[in-house]
Design a protein around this motif. Structure first.
Motif, PDB file in Angstrom:
ATOM      1  N   HIS A 103       0.840  -1.202   0.000  1.00 23.05           N
ATOM      2  CA  HIS A 103       0.000   0.000   0.000  1.00 23.05           C
ATOM      3  C   HIS A 103       0.874   1.252   0.000  1.00 23.05           C
ATOM      4  CE1 HIS A 103      -3.787  -2.168   1.758  1.00 23.05           C
ATOM      5  NE2 HIS A 103      -3.167  -2.886   0.834  1.00 23.05           N
ATOM      6  N   TRP A 128       0.375  -5.665 -11.253  1.00 24.18           N
ATOM      7  CA  TRP A 128       0.098  -6.499 -10.089  1.00 24.18           C
ATOM      8  C   TRP A 128      -0.185  -5.637  -8.857  1.00 24.18           C
ATOM      9  CZ3 TRP A 128       2.734  -6.739  -5.448  1.00 24.18           C
ATOM     10  CH2 TRP A 128       2.274  -7.718  -4.554  1.00 24.18           C
ATOM     11  N   GLY A 142      -3.518  -3.662  -8.906  1.00 24.14           N
ATOM     12  CA  GLY A 142      -4.628  -4.606  -8.775  1.00 24.14           C
ATOM     13  C   GLY A 142      -4.755  -5.145  -7.368  1.00 24.14           C
ATOM     14  N   LYS A 143      -3.621  -5.506  -6.752  1.00 25.38           N
ATOM     15  CA  LYS A 143      -3.637  -6.042  -5.396  1.00 25.38           C
ATOM     16  C   LYS A 143      -4.168  -5.025  -4.395  1.00 25.38           C
ATOM     17  CE  LYS A 143      -0.798  -7.645  -1.563  1.00 25.38           C
ATOM     18  NZ  LYS A 143      -2.036  -7.872  -0.862  1.00 25.38           N
ATOM     19  N   ALA A 145      -5.977  -2.323  -4.983  1.00 24.95           N
ATOM     20  CA  ALA A 145      -7.397  -2.045  -5.252  1.00 24.95           C
ATOM     21  C   ALA A 145      -8.272  -3.155  -4.660  1.00 24.95           C
ATOM     22  CB  ALA A 145      -7.637  -1.906  -6.751  1.00 24.95           C
ATOM     23  N   ASP A 146      -7.853  -4.407  -4.819  1.00 25.85           N
ATOM     24  CA  ASP A 146      -8.599  -5.520  -4.220  1.00 25.85           C
ATOM     25  C   ASP A 146      -8.595  -5.427  -2.698  1.00 25.85           C
ATOM     26  OD1 ASP A 146      -9.155  -6.551  -6.730  1.00 25.85           O
ATOM     27  OD2 ASP A 146      -7.640  -8.146  -6.617  1.00 25.85           O
ATOM     28  N   ASP A 147      -7.428  -5.133  -2.118  1.00 21.12           N
ATOM     29  CA  ASP A 147      -7.339  -4.995  -0.660  1.00 21.12           C
ATOM     30  C   ASP A 147      -8.293  -3.924  -0.144  1.00 21.12           C
ATOM     31  OD1 ASP A 147      -5.304  -6.883  -0.706  1.00 21.12           O
ATOM     32  OD2 ASP A 147      -3.695  -5.466  -0.204  1.00 21.12           O
ATOM     33  N   ARG A 177     -10.895  -2.797  -1.755  1.00 21.38           N
ATOM     34  CA  ARG A 177     -12.227  -3.042  -2.325  1.00 21.38           C
ATOM     35  C   ARG A 177     -12.762  -1.810  -3.057  1.00 21.38           C
ATOM     36  NH1 ARG A 177     -12.824  -6.157   2.721  1.00 21.38           N
ATOM     37  NH2 ARG A 177     -12.918  -8.336   2.094  1.00 21.38           N
ATOM     38  N   HIS A 204     -12.113   0.000  -6.947  1.00 24.76           N
ATOM     39  CA  HIS A 204     -11.400   0.023  -8.215  1.00 24.76           C
ATOM     40  C   HIS A 204     -10.806   1.412  -8.421  1.00 24.76           C
ATOM     41  CE1 HIS A 204     -10.178  -0.366 -12.319  1.00 24.76           C
ATOM     42  NE2 HIS A 204     -10.916   0.689 -12.642  1.00 24.76           N
ATOM     43  N   HIS A 209     -10.500  -2.732 -16.586  1.00 21.29           N
ATOM     44  CA  HIS A 209     -10.535  -2.787 -15.121  1.00 21.29           C
ATOM     45  C   HIS A 209      -9.346  -3.571 -14.566  1.00 21.29           C
ATOM     46  CE1 HIS A 209     -14.438  -0.915 -15.319  1.00 21.29           C
ATOM     47  NE2 HIS A 209     -14.798  -1.821 -16.215  1.00 21.29           N
ATOM     48  N   GLY A 210      -9.273  -3.623 -13.254  1.00 24.90           N
ATOM     49  CA  GLY A 210      -8.198  -4.339 -12.577  1.00 24.90           C
ATOM     50  C   GLY A 210      -6.908  -3.536 -12.608  1.00 24.90           C
TER      51      GLY A 210
END
Length: 156
Positions: free
Chosen positions: A7, A58, A61-62, A64-66, A68, A70, A123-124
């Motif tokens: 982060h 990577w 994306g990681k 953004a997923d963490d 939640r 986008h 996206h992603g």
């Protein structure tokens, strides 16, 4: 953000947490790296760009997923890499860095086609990175025109 190293990187060493215009702050944080990258041979700078782009797909994306979310506005790794693209093969000096910063911010903010389309439809981690990579390429092309014009004027 401060405890998680992924982060911390994605947020541009904390610049993405600043209250206004995090993309601009992230772009500014990228500038001190440019003199270091410019010490590399041209192919070394190119290799660094490839590595930071692939890593960014990577990383963004990681994170953004963490989170939640986008393309959280605080994720500025994409702006940093876009700045590094903008200033590849540009002469050394603060004037060139400033001009590159302005060029990149113009393309990143205005998002001319196809950048805006990609920003909305891809996206992603790839989507987070790709619009800024293209803004960097557009700004790089504009910078190369300025460099060419400058060289023609002075060395014509």
């Amino acid at each position: 953000m401060w405890r998680n190293p992924w982060h911390f990187l994605a947020f541009g060493f904390g610049s993405g947490t600043l209250p206004k215009a995090p993309g601009t702050w992230g772009s500014l944080v990228a500038l001190p790296f440019i003199p270091l990258w410019q010490m590399l041979p041209d192919w070394g700078y190119w290799l660094m760009l490839g590595i930071t782009m692939l890593f960014g797909f990577w990383l963004c994306g990681k994170v953004a997923d963490d989170l939640r979310v986008h393309d959280h506005e605080g994720i500025v790794w994409d702006e940093m890499v876009g700045m590094w693209i903008t200033l590849w093969l540009v002469p050394e000096g603060w004037g060139w860095l400033l001009l590159g910063f302005v060029m990149f911010r113009i393309f990143d903010i205005l998002k001319p086609w196809p950048i805006r389309w990609i920003d909305r439809h891809v996206h992603g981690g790839v989507g987070i990175m790709l619009d800024d990579l293209l803004a960097g390429v557009f700004a790089w092309l504009a910078m190369q025109l300025v460099v060419w014009g400058w060289a023609q004027h002075w060395f014509g």
